[in-house]
Design a protein around this motif. Structure first.
Motif, PDB file in Angstrom:
ATOM      1  N   ASN A 281       0.823  -0.993   0.035  1.00  0.00           N
ATOM      2  CA  ASN A 281      -0.097   0.057  -0.128  1.00  0.00           C
ATOM      3  C   ASN A 281       0.951   1.192   0.007  1.00  0.00           C
ATOM      4  OD1 ASN A 281      -2.218  -1.469  -0.091  1.00  0.00           O
ATOM      5  ND2 ASN A 281      -2.849  -0.984   2.229  1.00  0.00           N
TER       6      ASN A 281
ATOM      7  N   TYR B 205     -13.323  -2.098   0.118  1.00  0.00           N
ATOM      8  CA  TYR B 205     -13.585  -0.585  -0.012  1.00  0.00           C
ATOM      9  C   TYR B 205     -12.042  -0.175  -0.419  1.00  0.00           C
ATOM     10  CZ  TYR B 205     -14.429   4.071   1.233  1.00  0.00           C
ATOM     11  OH  TYR B 205     -14.762   5.556   1.066  1.00  0.00           O
ATOM     12  N   ARG B 206     -12.329   0.975  -1.457  1.00  0.00           N
ATOM     13  CA  ARG B 206     -11.236   1.478  -1.973  1.00  0.00           C
ATOM     14  C   ARG B 206     -11.560   3.002  -1.883  1.00  0.00           C
ATOM     15  NH1 ARG B 206     -10.908  -1.896  -7.229  1.00  0.00           N
ATOM     16  NH2 ARG B 206     -13.141  -1.799  -6.779  1.00  0.00           N
ATOM     17  N   VAL B 207     -10.431   3.901  -1.722  1.00  0.00           N
ATOM     18  CA  VAL B 207     -10.699   5.413  -1.588  1.00  0.00           C
ATOM     19  C   VAL B 207     -10.907   5.781  -2.980  1.00  0.00           C
ATOM     20  CG1 VAL B 207      -9.859   7.478  -1.144  1.00  0.00           C
ATOM     21  CG2 VAL B 207      -9.278   5.644   0.319  1.00  0.00           C
TER      22      VAL B 207
ATOM     23  N   SER C 232      -7.231   2.795  -7.624  1.00  0.00           N
ATOM     24  CA  SER C 232      -6.791   1.645  -7.068  1.00  0.00           C
ATOM     25  C   SER C 232      -6.715   0.505  -7.949  1.00  0.00           C
ATOM     26  CB  SER C 232      -7.596   1.201  -6.069  1.00  0.00           C
ATOM     27  OG  SER C 232      -7.665   2.145  -5.008  1.00  0.00           O
TER      28      SER C 232
ATOM     29  N   ARG D  59       2.381   1.486  -3.597  1.00  0.00           N
ATOM     30  CA  ARG D  59       1.322   1.688  -4.452  1.00  0.00           C
ATOM     31  C   ARG D  59       0.451   3.076  -4.435  1.00  0.00           C
ATOM     32  NH1 ARG D  59      -3.162  -2.913  -4.086  1.00  0.00           N
ATOM     33  NH2 ARG D  59      -1.864  -4.117  -5.343  1.00  0.00           N
ATOM     34  N   TYR D  60       0.320   3.656  -3.161  1.00  0.00           N
ATOM     35  CA  TYR D  60      -0.235   5.022  -2.915  1.00  0.00           C
ATOM     36  C   TYR D  60       0.705   6.071  -2.664  1.00  0.00           C
ATOM     37  CZ  TYR D  60      -3.908   1.680  -3.086  1.00  0.00           C
ATOM     38  OH  TYR D  60      -4.856   0.629  -3.596  1.00  0.00           O
TER      39      TYR D  60
ATOM     40  N   THR E 124      -7.577  -4.390  -5.261  1.00  0.00           N
ATOM     41  CA  THR E 124      -8.950  -4.936  -5.138  1.00  0.00           C
ATOM     42  C   THR E 124      -9.806  -4.519  -3.892  1.00  0.00           C
ATOM     43  OG1 THR E 124      -8.164  -6.926  -3.917  1.00  0.00           O
ATOM     44  CG2 THR E 124      -8.479  -7.150  -6.402  1.00  0.00           C
ATOM     45  N   GLY E 125      -9.086  -4.123  -2.825  1.00  0.00           N
ATOM     46  CA  GLY E 125      -9.785  -3.356  -1.651  1.00  0.00           C
ATOM     47  C   GLY E 125      -9.902  -4.463  -0.483  1.00  0.00           C
ATOM     48  N   LEU E 126      -9.003  -5.706  -0.636  1.00  0.00           N
ATOM     49  CA  LEU E 126      -8.839  -6.618   0.402  1.00  0.00           C
ATOM     50  C   LEU E 126      -7.754  -6.549   1.250  1.00  0.00           C
ATOM     51  CD1 LEU E 126     -10.489  -9.623  -1.817  1.00  0.00           C
ATOM     52  CD2 LEU E 126     -11.627  -8.346   0.327  1.00  0.00           C
ATOM     53  N   GLY E 127      -6.819  -5.807   0.700  1.00  0.00           N
ATOM     54  CA  GLY E 127      -5.302  -5.964   1.558  1.00  0.00           C
ATOM     55  C   GLY E 127      -5.678  -5.555   3.161  1.00  0.00           C
ATOM     56  N   LEU E 128      -6.248  -4.237   3.318  1.00  0.00           N
ATOM     57  CA  LEU E 128      -6.226  -3.966   4.853  1.00  0.00           C
ATOM     58  C   LEU E 128      -7.248  -4.900   5.482  1.00  0.00           C
ATOM     59  CD1 LEU E 128      -6.306   0.064   4.497  1.00  0.00           C
ATOM     60  CD2 LEU E 128      -4.778  -1.573   5.702  1.00  0.00           C
TER      61      LEU E 128
ATOM     62  N   ASP F 282       4.775   6.362   5.069  1.00  0.00           N
ATOM     63  CA  ASP F 282       5.364   7.047   3.596  1.00  0.00           C
ATOM     64  C   ASP F 282       4.716   8.130   3.657  1.00  0.00           C
ATOM     65  OD1 ASP F 282       2.153   7.270   2.532  1.00  0.00           O
ATOM     66  OD2 ASP F 282       2.251   5.163   3.240  1.00  0.00           O
TER      67      ASP F 282
HETATM   68  P1  ATP Z   1      -5.556  -4.780  -2.536  1.00  0.00           P
HETATM   69  O1  ATP Z   1      -4.676  -4.496  -1.142  1.00  0.00           O
HETATM   70  O2  ATP Z   1      -6.621  -5.819  -2.011  1.00  0.00           O
HETATM   71  O3  ATP Z   1      -4.593  -5.196  -3.454  1.00  0.00           O
HETATM   72  P2  ATP Z   1      -6.141  -2.078  -2.185  1.00  0.00           P
HETATM   73  O4  ATP Z   1      -4.774  -1.563  -1.794  1.00  0.00           O
HETATM   74  O5  ATP Z   1      -7.095  -1.143  -2.894  1.00  0.00           O
HETATM   75  O6  ATP Z   1      -6.316  -3.564  -2.831  1.00  0.00           O
HETATM   76  P3  ATP Z   1      -6.692  -1.954   0.603  1.00  0.00           P
HETATM   77  O7  ATP Z   1      -5.142  -2.278   0.820  1.00  0.00           O
HETATM   78  O8  ATP Z   1      -7.556  -2.668   1.513  1.00  0.00           O
HETATM   79  O9  ATP Z   1      -7.102  -2.310  -0.819  1.00  0.00           O
HETATM   80  O10 ATP Z   1      -6.776  -0.534   0.871  1.00  0.00           O
HETATM   81  C1  ATP Z   1      -7.888   0.180   0.729  1.00  0.00           C
HETATM   82  C2  ATP Z   1      -7.786   1.393   0.396  1.00  0.00           C
HETATM   83  O11 ATP Z   1      -7.081   2.349   1.226  1.00  0.00           O
HETATM   84  C3  ATP Z   1      -6.741   1.948  -0.955  1.00  0.00           C
HETATM   85  O12 ATP Z   1      -7.906   1.510  -2.103  1.00  0.00           O
HETATM   86  C4  ATP Z   1      -6.375   3.106  -1.033  1.00  0.00           C
HETATM   87  O13 ATP Z   1      -7.243   3.841  -1.363  1.00  0.00           O
HETATM   88  C5  ATP Z   1      -6.424   3.401   0.662  1.00  0.00           C
HETATM   89  N1  ATP Z   1      -4.769   3.148   1.273  1.00  0.00           N
HETATM   90  C6  ATP Z   1      -4.493   1.953   1.960  1.00  0.00           C
HETATM   91  N2  ATP Z   1      -3.103   2.035   2.083  1.00  0.00           N
HETATM   92  C7  ATP Z   1      -3.043   3.515   1.744  1.00  0.00           C
HETATM   93  C8  ATP Z   1      -1.660   4.152   1.845  1.00  0.00           C
HETATM   94  N3  ATP Z   1      -0.554   3.963   2.388  1.00  0.00           N
HETATM   95  N4  ATP Z   1      -1.767   5.321   1.568  1.00  0.00           N
HETATM   96  C9  ATP Z   1      -2.731   6.113   0.778  1.00  0.00           C
HETATM   97  N5  ATP Z   1      -4.009   5.377   0.590  1.00  0.00           N
HETATM   98  C10 ATP Z   1      -3.944   3.989   0.991  1.00  0.00           C
END
Ligand code: ATP
Ligand code: MG
Length: 558
Positions: A465, A511-513, A518, A468-469, A524-528, A493
């Motif tokens: 994350n 859930y994705r912001v 994303s 990625r973000y 996909t919104g499953l990581g957290l 970060d």
């Molecule tokens: P996945 O992790 O399943 O591949 P994802 O990263 O979209 O998909 P999550 O990890 O659950 O899903 O995160 C949910 C949302 O939270 C993300 O779509 C992103 O918008 C936001 N997010 C998570 N981590 C960060 C971060 N370090 N900085 C900014 N936004 C974040």
């Protein structure tokens, strides 16, 4: 009360009047005696002055009707007597106390019974010289004569006394009535107040002071009635609300007796309203519940726990009511929620399984097609199929991981090095990191007891994350700290950040912001959700701090 008051006042009045009359009679009698004494003394003195040998019975008669004069010779014989009808007394008069007092030179008045007349007289005698001899001049007056007027007016006084007593009684009865009647009305009204049907009334008709008191009582009663009505209304509202809510609620006192219970709780325990006032064990015998309630009653310890009663699952909370000795238990029936969640989880797991097999087959066939393809135009489509099937397989793999975490019954922890896992993750993410030209700072190490795959998933999702973000050329810090309180992982970060409203939602599944961003990044919104479930499984503490446009920090305390 009226009768008693009337009896007392009349009794006191009677005593007072009788005492008054008795004292008056006594004073009058005493005055009469004094007057009689003065009269006989005066008469004796005058007669002594006038005495000569010519004095005889007849000459003494003229002195007065009431006064008797006796002249006694020095040898005690009677020389003359104004009351000639007096019985002749043979003995010597020298034995008479008034004669003896006169002979001794201390003349004084004496009251005694006359032997001659048989009635009480007041006597006074004076010794007066006569030639070489002396005589006693004695004056006397009948006592009956002294108090004649007193005795005559006695019947009149008694009649007057009776009239005064009767008049006073009538008057006191009227006054007592007038004073007490308003209190009787107040008493009747207060009885009505206790039944909640008080009717305020202008209670007057007595004395001003009494009217003021009764009016004040009436005012206070009025306020009380209003307050009681308000209380009753509030109580009814509260009862209505308590009995309308679906959650079970009951309150126990310091002896663990039920002080209040609502309809839902009675239904949960299959009990009747008569449990109020009885011990909690009368309601149900459940060790978890009574233990938690006892903890709250004795140690003021609030608690939340799950409870199974009659095949249904309840979520219960025990809480001490502030500033009281009462403890409240709230119970929610979560059986349906749990069953729904279970069904959802099962569907989630089954669907993931069912999708994985055909997708793996599609991926295989696509690879086969790519290997045998001679037509360049098709390569673009084959690449698209590869990308999308990979994405879907990642998604399904994440879904399966989540299901596994949710249904994990046993775990086999081994010591896992956080630095080693972080290194592996950074290796996997190295191409993206160099693509984005991120500056990585990585320090520290600690061992945690867990399944290696779980630690890997946790660290991978957090760092992924942050990569990625993050913005191109951004920085990423991974710190592993360890002290007496335990070890923790801090991933910071300076990426795009998450707004406060979104921070509470990012742990929800899918859930994705920013969905488009994303998706572009492959999320996909499953990581957290996976991170959250791993932490829940091991009871690790997970914190996310973020500021939009500034960066994000994720801390896991092991
Ligand atoms: P996945 O992790 O399943 O591949 P994802 O990263 O979209 O998909 P999550 O990890 O659950 O899903 O995160 C949910 C949302 O939270 C993300 O779509 C992103 O918008 C936001 N997010 C998570 N981590 C960060 C971060 N370090 N900085 C900014 N936004 C974040
Ligand atoms: Mg993620």
């Amino acid at each position: 009360m009226i009768k008693r008051l009337f009896f007392y006042t009349t009794f006191i009045m009677l005593i007072g009047l009788i005492s008054f009359f008795a004292v008056s009679l006594y004073i009058t009698h005493t005055n009469n005696i004094k007057f009689a004494k003065d009269t006989v003394m005066e008469a004796a003195r005058i007669c002594a002055g006038m005495y000569s040998d010519e004095v005889d019975d007849y000459s003494l008669v003229g002195i007065g009707n009431d006064i008797r004069i006796t002249i006694v010779a020095s040898d005690g014989t009677v020389i003359a007597e104004s009351r000639r009808q007096a019985a002749t007394v043979s003995e010597s008069y020298l034995t008479r106390p008034e004669i003896q007092a006169a002979a001794a030179g201390n003349p004084d008045a004496f009251i005694r019974r006359s032997e001659s007349f048989g009635i009480n007289f007041i006597y006074y005698a004076l010794k007066t010289d006569f030639g070489n001899d002396y005589v006693f001049v004695r004056a006397a007056m009948p006592i009956a004569n002294i108090d004649t007027y007193l005795y005559q007016s006695l019947p009149l006084l008694v009649i007057l006394l009776c009239v005064v007593v009767v008049l006073c009684s009538v008057l006191s009865h009227a006054i007592i009535n007038r004073i007490t009647r308003p209190f009787e009305s107040i008493e009747a009204n207060l009885r009505l107040l206790s039944r909640g049907v008080y009717e305020p009334g202008n209670i007057t008709g007595s004395y001003e002071e009494v009217n003021q008191i009764t009016q004040s009582i009436d005012d206070v009663s009025n306020i009380l009635q209003t307050s009681l009505n308000d209380l009753r209304e509030e109580r009814n509202k509260l009862d209505y609300i308590l009995n309308s809510i679906g959650d079970g609620l009951f309150v126990v006192d310091e002896n663990m007796n039920i002080a209040l219970i609502n309809a839902a709780a009675l239904k949960f325990f299959d009990a009747g309203a008569d449990v109020t006032g009885k011990n909690i064990n009368y309601l149900v015998y459940d060790q978890t519940l009574s233990g938690a309630v006892a903890g709250c009653v004795v140690q003021e310890k609030n608690s939340v726990f799950e409870l199974t009663l009659g095949g249904r699952i309840f979520f219960a909370a025990v809480k001490r009511l502030p500033d009281t000795t009462l403890s409240m238990v709230v119970m929610s029936d979560v059986t349906d929620v749990r069953e729904n969640a279970k069904m959802r989880e099962e569907f989630f797991a089954n669907a993931s399984h069912e999708l994985k097999t055909p997708l793996t087959a599609i991926k295989g066939f696509n690879e086969l097609t790519a290997a045998n393809n001679k037509d360049d135009k098709l390569n673009k489509f084959i690449d698209s199929i590869t990308r999308e099937t990979d994405r879907m397989l990642t998604l399904i793999s994440d879904m399966l991981k989540l299901s596994e975490l949710e249904n994990a019954k046993t775990i086999n922890p081994v010591p896992v090095s956080l630095a080693k896992i972080t290194g592996e993750v950074l290796d996997v993410l190295s191409s993206t990191i160099s693509e984005k030209e991120l500056v990585i700072e990585f320090a520290g190490d600690a061992e945690v007891m867990a399944e290696q795959s779980h630690v890997y998933e946790l660290v991978k999702n957090i760092i992924e994350n942050s990569v990625r973000y993050n913005n191109n050329g951004g920085s990423l810090s991974i710190l592993v700290e360890s002290d007496r309180q335990g070890s923790r992982l801090l991933v910071t970060d300076n990426g795009i950040g998450i707004s406060p409203e979104e921070q509470t939602r990012v742990f929800e599944r899918f859930y994705r912001v920013e969905k488009s961003r994303s998706q572009k990044n492959g999320g996909t919104g499953l990581g957290l959700s996976i991170i959250k479930h791993i932490c829940l499984l091991y009871n690790w503490n997970l914190t996310l701090k973020s500021k939009l446009g500034v960066g994000t920090e994720v801390i896991v305390e092991f």
